[in-house]
Design a protein around this motif. Structure first.
Motif, short mmCIF file in Angstrom:
data_model
loop_
_atom_site.label_atom_id
_atom_site.label_comp_id
_atom_site.label_asym_id
_atom_site.label_seq_id
_atom_site.Cartn_x
_atom_site.Cartn_y
_atom_site.Cartn_z
N LEU A 1 11.12 101.02 39.02
CA LEU A 1 11.75 100.75 40.31
C LEU A 1 11.44 99.34 40.79
O LEU A 1 12.30 98.66 41.36
CB LEU A 1 11.29 101.78 41.34
CG LEU A 1 11.77 103.21 41.11
CD1 LEU A 1 11.21 104.14 42.18
CD2 LEU A 1 13.30 103.29 41.08
N GLN A 2 10.22 98.90 40.56
CA GLN A 2 9.85 97.54 40.96
C GLN A 2 10.66 96.52 40.17
O GLN A 2 11.14 95.52 40.72
CB GLN A 2 8.35 97.31 40.71
CG GLN A 2 7.87 95.92 41.03
CD GLN A 2 6.39 95.76 40.82
OE1 GLN A 2 5.61 95.92 41.74
NE2 GLN A 2 5.97 95.43 39.60
N PRO B 1 2.83 101.74 30.60
CA PRO B 1 3.67 101.96 31.79
C PRO B 1 3.68 100.80 32.78
O PRO B 1 4.24 100.92 33.88
CB PRO B 1 2.99 103.18 32.43
CG PRO B 1 1.55 103.00 32.10
CD PRO B 1 1.51 102.38 30.74
N GLY B 2 3.07 99.68 32.43
CA GLY B 2 3.00 98.53 33.31
C GLY B 2 1.61 97.91 33.23
O GLY B 2 0.76 98.33 32.45
N ILE B 3 1.39 96.87 34.02
CA ILE B 3 0.07 96.22 34.07
C ILE B 3 -0.67 96.75 35.30
O ILE B 3 -0.24 96.56 36.44
CB ILE B 3 0.21 94.69 34.14
CG1 ILE B 3 0.93 94.18 32.88
CG2 ILE B 3 -1.16 94.04 34.28
CD1 ILE B 3 1.21 92.69 32.90
N TYR B 4 -1.76 97.42 35.04
CA TYR B 4 -2.55 98.10 36.07
C TYR B 4 -3.91 97.39 36.11
O TYR B 4 -4.76 97.64 35.28
CB TYR B 4 -2.68 99.57 35.67
CG TYR B 4 -3.41 100.48 36.62
CD1 TYR B 4 -2.85 100.86 37.84
CD2 TYR B 4 -4.65 101.01 36.26
CE1 TYR B 4 -3.52 101.74 38.68
CE2 TYR B 4 -5.32 101.89 37.09
CZ TYR B 4 -4.75 102.25 38.30
OH TYR B 4 -5.42 103.13 39.13
N ASP B 5 -4.09 96.49 37.09
CA ASP B 5 -5.21 95.56 37.05
C ASP B 5 -6.33 95.92 38.01
O ASP B 5 -6.38 97.03 38.55
CB ASP B 5 -4.70 94.14 37.34
CG ASP B 5 -4.23 93.98 38.78
OD1 ASP B 5 -4.08 95.00 39.49
OD2 ASP B 5 -4.01 92.84 39.22
N VAL C 1 6.70 94.00 35.77
CA VAL C 1 6.02 95.26 35.41
C VAL C 1 4.54 95.25 35.81
O VAL C 1 3.78 96.12 35.41
CB VAL C 1 6.15 95.55 33.90
CG1 VAL C 1 7.61 95.70 33.51
CG2 VAL C 1 5.49 94.45 33.06
N TRP C 2 4.14 94.27 36.58
CA TRP C 2 2.76 94.16 37.02
C TRP C 2 2.61 94.85 38.37
O TRP C 2 3.30 94.50 39.33
CB TRP C 2 2.38 92.68 37.12
CG TRP C 2 0.93 92.38 37.38
CD1 TRP C 2 -0.05 93.26 37.68
CD2 TRP C 2 0.32 91.09 37.34
NE1 TRP C 2 -1.24 92.61 37.84
CE2 TRP C 2 -1.05 91.27 37.64
CE3 TRP C 2 0.80 89.80 37.09
CZ2 TRP C 2 -1.94 90.19 37.69
CZ3 TRP C 2 -0.10 88.74 37.14
CH2 TRP C 2 -1.44 88.94 37.44
N GLY D 1 13.59 94.65 30.62
CA GLY D 1 13.36 95.99 30.10
C GLY D 1 12.61 95.98 28.79
O GLY D 1 11.84 96.91 28.49
N LEU D 2 12.78 94.94 27.99
CA LEU D 2 12.02 94.82 26.74
C LEU D 2 10.51 94.73 27.04
O LEU D 2 9.69 95.35 26.36
CB LEU D 2 12.47 93.59 25.96
CG LEU D 2 13.92 93.60 25.44
CD1 LEU D 2 14.25 92.27 24.77
CD2 LEU D 2 14.14 94.77 24.47
N ALA D 3 10.18 93.97 28.08
CA ALA D 3 8.77 93.87 28.48
C ALA D 3 8.28 95.19 29.05
O ALA D 3 7.12 95.58 28.83
CB ALA D 3 8.60 92.75 29.52
N TYR D 4 9.16 95.88 29.75
CA TYR D 4 8.79 97.19 30.31
C TYR D 4 8.42 98.16 29.19
O TYR D 4 7.42 98.87 29.27
CB TYR D 4 9.97 97.73 31.13
CG TYR D 4 9.78 99.14 31.64
CD1 TYR D 4 8.92 99.41 32.70
CD2 TYR D 4 10.47 100.21 31.05
CE1 TYR D 4 8.75 100.70 33.17
CE2 TYR D 4 10.31 101.50 31.51
CZ TYR D 4 9.44 101.74 32.58
OH TYR D 4 9.28 103.03 33.04
N LEU D 5 9.20 98.17 28.13
CA LEU D 5 8.91 99.05 26.98
C LEU D 5 7.65 98.60 26.25
O LEU D 5 6.83 99.41 25.84
CB LEU D 5 10.10 99.07 26.02
CG LEU D 5 11.41 99.66 26.56
CD1 LEU D 5 12.52 99.49 25.53
CD2 LEU D 5 11.23 101.13 26.91
#
Length: 605
Positions: free
Chosen positions: A214-215, A158-162, A257-258, A150-154
């Motif tokens: 959710l992922q 909103p995530g890694i969008y590649d 989060v990817w 969750g720390l990485a999520y924050l």
């Protein structure tokens, strides 16, 4: 007198052995170095003494069977290291007697290492810890993992969008032209969440944030399932290590989060692996439990829907199943057949009926394209006029020449492969491919090994400009880089200091500064562990354990023929590392089959 002579012979043999081993290590380390600094280096003298002591220690546990296995795996490991280093630093394998000598000398170095490893993993009985699951609850394990991820999520909200993500969402939200180049189910899910966020909150970022959460929760569930499996087996130390591995290893936080198809696929892959492991457990009633079998089918079909590598891995597993799993071979085959029929019906009936266009056949031709390009760049004289004309009909010359700068990624060549021309006369082009291979087999081998180097060489360095991609993606897709009518998103970090830490570790590969720990960041390490796990299973004659390893090996084969050796492709096996640890170091149970050493002791009583 005889004892004294024997002792002196042992010391003399160890002295000579350790010197040859030192030469093997030094000659390996100097591959790619412009200068040599070992002829008068005192460090190597001290290392020689350490190797000699190590060899003397290993001789205590050496027997004929252990030596045979150790020699085989030492030679294989030495070949991997020497060939890998030459491709890494010299861009080619030196097909000379000197290279063969380096392999042999390095194998001498590895033999005592493998003797001790086989002793530790087969000769020492680790008693099951009397650890009740009452001391731990699933939700506690789940919360620990979710907290760290969750720390990485924050930090990366909103995530890694590649680069794949923008293409996937473009299909559903912009063009409406949907192909099976990317898993359709994943493209649909990702696009749906982006659309929900945009509709309800006017923000695509909010939609991706909800999807990433959710992922993350699903991947954490898969990790908890693995840890809980170890805990139920009362494998205390493996459980503790798995918890540390999942909570603190930063690759998990990034993958969680990817928005890449590999993340959900990896979670499903781990759950399917647990089911396969349950099939091999003699205390399990898996094949009498209809719910367990239905669960396996559902998980497997979903896994294949998120990446078709899954179905190939299962099919490649079947020969191993017939060899190692006699009591359940037909039941496993029947289950795999059901999964294959359901998946192929989805892929070849349902998707076309929904208007999904099939992907191009060139996606399967990464290795042939790289092989032909390497020969054309390095030895154009190999082609006669007819063969050259045939090649240029398939791939334009300017893209063949791109191989010189991008030998570790096939996109530069195979993306421009003319599938329509190939279909017009496949026999002609297959013949050309085979004839060139017969003329230049060494370059074909080198092209294949170079393209997949990251998947089998444990000492691979990152980043590497020859593969175009960084170690992993970290930033959002850049409009200035990709252009086009894609949907671009911005990062809104809610924890900037931690984002900086993750950037240093992942994007700038700071993990390379930490010996031993750094090995777990490299896919090639897991390839070597897979080989060793198979070796310990064969040494112990616990062949049923090869069922799970065969599944992983099937996946790894699909990676070796993929366009580029990305860490995210190997992530399913990385996620399964605690299971791999269980397969390598099983705990002794009452009534279980004896180890080879113990069988010999029983015969002598």
């Amino acid at each position: 007198m005889y004892t004294v002579i024997k002792k002196h012979k042992t010391i003399l043999l160890s002295a000579v052995w350790s010197y040859l081993a030192l030469l093997g290590l030094v000659y390996y380390l100097e591959i790619g170095m412009e200068s040599r600094n070992y002829s008068n280096n005192l460090v190597y003298a001290l290392l020689y003494i350490m190797i000699a002591a190590f060899i003397l220690k290993s001789r205590q546990y050496m027997d004929r069977r252990k030596l045979k296995f150790s020699v085989f795996f030492s030679a294989l490991t030495a070949l991997i290291f020497v060939a890998g280093a030459q491709l890494e630093y010299l861009a080619a394998i030196s097909w000379t007697a000197a290279t063969a000598g380096k392999v042999l000398l390095l194998a001498v170095f590895f033999i005592p290492v493998y003797v001790l490893l086989f002793h530790l993993c087969t000769g020492i009985e680790v008693k099951a810890a009397e650890w009740s699951t009452d001391r731990w609850k699933k939700w506690k394990i789940y919360l620990i993992i979710v907290f760290f991820w969750g720390l990485a999520y924050l930090a990366l909200f909103p995530g890694i969008y590649d680069y794949d993500s923008i293409d996937q969402t473009r299909q559903f939200l912009v063009s409406g032209y949907i192909t099976s180049h990317h898993p359709v189910i994943h493209s649909f899910l990702l696009s749906t969440f982006l659309q929900i966020g945009h509709t309800l909150l006017g923000s695509y970022e909010a939609g991706l944030g909800f999807y990433s959460l959710l992922q993350l929760l699903f991947l954490a569930y898969a990790a908890v399932s693995v840890s809980w499996h170890l805990l139920k087996k009362q494998k205390k130390y493996l459980f503790v290590l798995s918890l540390i591995f999942y909570a603190l290893f930063p690759v998990h936080s990034i993958m969680a989060v990817w928005a890449a198809k590999d993340t959900i696929f990896a979670g499903l892959f781990a759950l399917v692996s647990l089911s396969l492991l349950e099939m091999t457990d003699q205390d399990s009633d898996f094949f009498q439990n209809k719910r367990a079998m239905v669960r396996f089918v559902i998980l497997t079909v979903l896994m294949c829907m998120f990446r078709n590598n899954g179905i190939y891995a299962l099919i490649l597993m079947l020969p191993v199943c017939f060899f190692c799993f006699k009591r359940g071979r037909w039941k496993v085959t029947a289950l795999v057949a059901v999964c294959a029929v359901l998946y192929l019906s989805y892929q070849n009936v349902l998707l076309p009926a929904a208007g999904v266009v099939s992907g191009d056949m060139r996606e399967m031709l990464s290795v042939p394209c790289q092989q032909l390009a390497k020969v054309y760049v390095e030895a154009p004289e190999v082609f006669d006029e007819e063969e050259k004309e045939a090649l240029l009909e398939l791939i334009p010359e300017e893209h063949l020449l791109d191989y010189e700068d991008s030998p570790m990624i096939a996109d530069a060549t195979k993306n421009y492969f003319n599938s329509e021309v190939f279909r017009s006369s496949p026999g002609k082009y297959v013949k050309m491919y085979l004839e060139i291979g017969l003329k230049s087999p060494g370059r074909y081998v080198e092209a294949f090994l170079t393209n997949s180097l990251g998947f089998w060489y444990p000492n691979k360095s990152y980043p590497d400009s020859r593969m175009f991609h960084p170690y992993t993606e970290f930033d959002m897709a850049d409009p200035d880089l990709f252009g086009g009518d894609y949907i671009y998103l911005k990062r809104i970090s809610l924890l900037p200091p931690y984002e900086f830490i993750l950037r240093m570790i992942i994007q700038y590969t700071a993990w390379e500064y930490f010996p031993v720990i750094s090995n777990f960041f490299v896919p090639g390490t897991y390839f070597l562990l897979l080989l060793f796990a198979a070796g310990t299973a064969c040494y112990r004659k616990t062949y049923s354990r090869l069922l799970v390893l065969g599944f992983w090996a099937g996946l790894w084969f699909t990676l070796l023929i993929s366009p580029v050796a990305l860490v995210r492709y190997a992530y399913p096996v990385i996620l399964c590392l605690p299971i791999l640890g269980e397969l390598i170091v099983p705990e002794k149970k009452a009534g279980s089959e004896c180890l080879p050493e113990n069988q010999e002791k029983e015969k002598g009583r």
